[in-house]
Structure formats: C-alpha cells, structure tokens
Design an enzyme around this catalytic site. Sequence first.
Site, PDB file in Angstrom:
ATOM      1  N   GLU A 190      17.662   2.165  17.361  1.00 34.46           N
ATOM      2  CA  GLU A 190      18.498   1.085  16.816  1.00 34.46           C
ATOM      3  C   GLU A 190      19.996   1.325  17.036  1.00 34.46           C
ATOM      4  O   GLU A 190      20.784   1.330  16.083  1.00 34.46           O
ATOM      5  CB  GLU A 190      18.165   0.874  15.335  1.00 34.46           C
TER       6      GLU A 190
ATOM      7  N   GLU B  42       6.591  -1.470  16.964  1.00 30.75           N
ATOM      8  CA  GLU B  42       6.460  -1.514  15.495  1.00 30.75           C
ATOM      9  C   GLU B  42       5.966  -2.883  15.033  1.00 30.75           C
ATOM     10  O   GLU B  42       6.468  -3.454  14.064  1.00 30.75           O
ATOM     11  CB  GLU B  42       7.808  -1.190  14.838  1.00 30.75           C
TER      12      GLU B  42
ATOM     13  N   ASP C 288       4.643  -6.051  13.396  1.00 27.44           N
ATOM     14  CA  ASP C 288       4.066  -6.667  12.200  1.00 27.44           C
ATOM     15  C   ASP C 288       4.574  -8.100  12.134  1.00 27.44           C
ATOM     16  O   ASP C 288       5.446  -8.488  12.909  1.00 27.44           O
ATOM     17  CB  ASP C 288       4.314  -5.872  10.904  1.00 27.44           C
TER      18      ASP C 288
ATOM     19  N   ASN D 117      14.985   2.355  21.380  1.00 27.19           N
ATOM     20  CA  ASN D 117      14.126   1.492  20.577  1.00 27.19           C
ATOM     21  C   ASN D 117      15.000   0.662  19.645  1.00 27.19           C
ATOM     22  O   ASN D 117      15.953   1.179  19.058  1.00 27.19           O
ATOM     23  CB  ASN D 117      13.190   2.405  19.740  1.00 27.19           C
TER      24      ASN D 117
ATOM     25  N   HIS E 298       9.221  -6.667  14.668  1.00 31.83           N
ATOM     26  CA  HIS E 298       8.993  -7.024  13.258  1.00 31.83           C
ATOM     27  C   HIS E 298       9.207  -8.526  13.146  1.00 31.83           C
ATOM     28  O   HIS E 298      10.330  -9.008  13.000  1.00 31.83           O
ATOM     29  CB  HIS E 298       9.976  -6.269  12.352  1.00 31.83           C
TER      30      HIS E 298
END
Length: 461
Positions: free
Chosen positions: A161, A266, A268, A202, A238
């Site tokens: 990030e 990641e 979701d 990432n 996300h």
Amino acid sequence: MFTTRTARAGLAATAALTVGGLLLAGVTSEAGAAGTGLKTLAEAKNIYFGTALTQSNLSNSTLTAVAGAQFDMVTPGNEMKWDTTEPSNGTYNFGPGDQIVSFAQSHSMRIRGHNLVWHSQLPSWVSSLPSNQVQAAMEAHITTEATHYKGKLYAWDVVNEPFDDSGNLRTDAFYNAMGSGYIADALRTAHAADPNAKLYLNDYNIEGQNAKSDAMYQLVSQLKAQGVPIDGIGLESHFIVGQVPSSMRANMQRFAALGLDVAITELDDRMQTPASNANLAQQATDYAAVVANCLAVPRCVGVSQWGVGDADSWIPGAFPGQGAATMYDNNYQPKPAYNSTATALGGSTTTTPPPPPSSTCKVTDTVNAWNTGLTESITITNTGSSAISGWSLAFTLAGGQAITSAWNATIAPSTGAVTAKNVNYNGSVAPGASVSFGFQASHTGDTSTPGDFTLNGTRCA
Ligand code: 9MR
C-alpha cells in the site's frame, strides 16, 4: 498466451518443491489426486486459490478443515508484519509466522509473504527514528525477515500500500527518509535475501483503471525500466457488492504487458448485514467475474480471498454493519459465491441426479377419468431375481386428487404423497410376476398419473 501461465505455474511449483523434500510427496500426490475443492479446479487452470490465515485461525478446526481442503496458497493475515516480526529495534519474533508456514507446508499449500514494508502495523520505534537511520533499519528488517523465510515463500509483498487514495506516494517514515527511492531499495534488498521469491507491490483500489492504478502503473514502468527486481502487482480486491470495476481485466492486462505477474491478493465483497438474497446473488456474480478476469489474463497467477469465511473476516470489525464478504457463511457453509467461483473455475455445480430407475421393479398405470372423478389401475412387475415378500409402493398424487376408495391395496393418506401397501392375499410377488391394484379418486381438473413410483424404498422403472 496459455504458455505464459503454464510456465509461471511451473516456476511456482518449483519454488514450492524447494521448500524441502518433505513437501515434494505432498504436492505430487495432491496434484495427482482426483480431489475436489477450489484448489483442484484452480490448479487445472494453472492458477492457485488462496486464503489469508491468522495464528488464532489455526485453533479453529472447522476453519482449518475448509482451508486445507479448498485452498493451496496461504497469506499470513498479520504474522509477518513488522509490528509482529520486529516489535523493537533488532529484536525479531518469527514464531507466529512460522506457525502459519508450518500449517501451510503440512497441507501442501504455498505461501505469500505479507509484508516487509508498510506504513501500517509498523511499530512506533521505526517512525521515531532519526531519518538518517531509517534506511538502515528498513534494509536490516527486510534482510533479516526475508532470510529467515528464504526458500519457503512463493512471493513477498515487499512494499504494501505505497499509495494514498489520491495516487500519491504516502509520506510515511520510509518516504520521508528516502523519497520514492525507498521502493527500489526495498525490492533490491529483498531480492538479495531471497532471490527465488516473487517480489510484489500490493495495494487496494488499483483493481480498475483510475488515478491510483495509473500511479502504480507509472511507478512499476519506471522500476522495470531501471532493472529493479519486481515480479508482480497485487490487486487487493476488497470490493463492495456490485462494484467490481468493469475496467479490471484491461487494467490487469496493462500490468501484465509490462512483463509482470498479477495476483488477486485479498478478495472479499462486502454488503450490509444481515445479507439479502439479492446481495448474495450479486456477490456470486462478482466472485465469478473476478475469477473470470484472472483466467482471461495469462499472467494472472492466482486469486486469494482475505480470510476463509464470514466469521473470520476483517470486514465487520472495520466496517460496522457490513460483512458477509466471503464465500463461506458464519458456520463455514458455502454460499452462492462459492458455487459461482467453482463454476467459473470450470467445475460443475449441477445437483446430484436422481438414482437411475431400479431394474428390480416396473410400474405401469392407466387412468380412466370423468369430469370430477377417476379410477386408476396400477401394476407392479417384479423384474428382479428374488421374490418380493410384502410390498409398499410410494407415489404422489396430482394436486386436487383425493382417493375415495381402493382395491387390492390399502392406501394412505388420501392426498399428496401416498403409500399403497399389499393386502393379506397379494404380498408375495415372484420374480417375473405382477400384482395389480387400483383406486378411485375425486379430482379438480388434473387427472395426470404419478410420475415416480418407489417400491420398498427403491425407484421403479
Ligand atoms: O486482516 C488484517 C487485520 O486482521 C488487521 O487488523 C488489519 C490492520 O490493518 O490488517 C488486515 O489486513 C490488511 C492487509 O494486511 C493489507 N490490506 C488490507 C487488509 C485489511 O485491512
């Protein structure tokens, strides 16, 4: 195009095998087994399907059973982050991360290391350092941690990030001390410590084409041009239900065109809770779209979900009132998104077909109907090789039919799913022999005959 991913997968498998001779047998037998689960489907497509696991997850046997059966890649949720691994300057703690590695290895899962440098979950001693000491601290941290896990990891998120929400590099301790060059320095340091690990940047909100992903694209273009060791870009993913960016595939392709792997790291897909059926259906659509995007981009190496199920997801804690963001519900039962994901991976979710008609009985029936009533005559033939001694034939009457009388059988109840049983003189049916009975019924227009007959628990032809 396909060759590229096949080659990538091959390299990845080699990395896993070098974890130790111990793993070799596990990986080989796993790949050879006609297994089930997302990982098997994913492997058939030359990608992986992963999950995040935390140390506390490992004591939940329901969770670990699903993790071991479904996923072939593990990302430690927190255990390799700086605040855990080097809580004070020069004092390292690899115990929690080692536990995740051990679980992964014993389940023939590969590991994405997460992460070496991040502004968050960073112990305060780092940001309190005089700026002329930050580079040495960062390099020591990377070297020590990447060396500890050398040969055990498929990939490292080296810098996590790096961009803020506007697409500017975050002005964290590393940037403030070294400028944007800290990223190249981190990548070079990680490569020196573990030359076989794939090195990633990432980030979140870089899944579609936007200012932030443009900034990431510019950065990695420069890094590649400078020969900095970088292998891939992690798209955290996300998502919010219904908001998978339509430009996601094109965005992945442009990173791939730079000679980089891309990974969904990641995944979701959150919604208001309690979840509505409509949102769960949209989530299924979203998951399938993400998987399809990965399969469509040859350099997409795999998809990881952030957590195993809704019960261990970070979403309810971070977004109060939201959740239900994964493929498994709070009881680790698969949700519609699981099925859509399996289907997108090429699996089949068709329901189990009914058993084929038995060859041991055959039923014929004829009906004679008038405007309000009918008589039906049913013949059971014993097509098996042994005698029937007492019979019980189950069938379902059409709606509106009600039996008013019966002969050569007792039938109960009078409507719906009924069972006809032999009377005292016709319970024995020799092989090849038949027995007939009948009934009279009232009806309200539907005079159709039952479709299925089950004799003593076995369906008849
Ligand atoms: O899942 C992690 C959660 O347990 C932590 O509390 C949180 C703290 O920031 O980090 C979570 O994982 C994050 C990941 O490391 C980086 N991308 C965002 C993830 C969700 O916050």
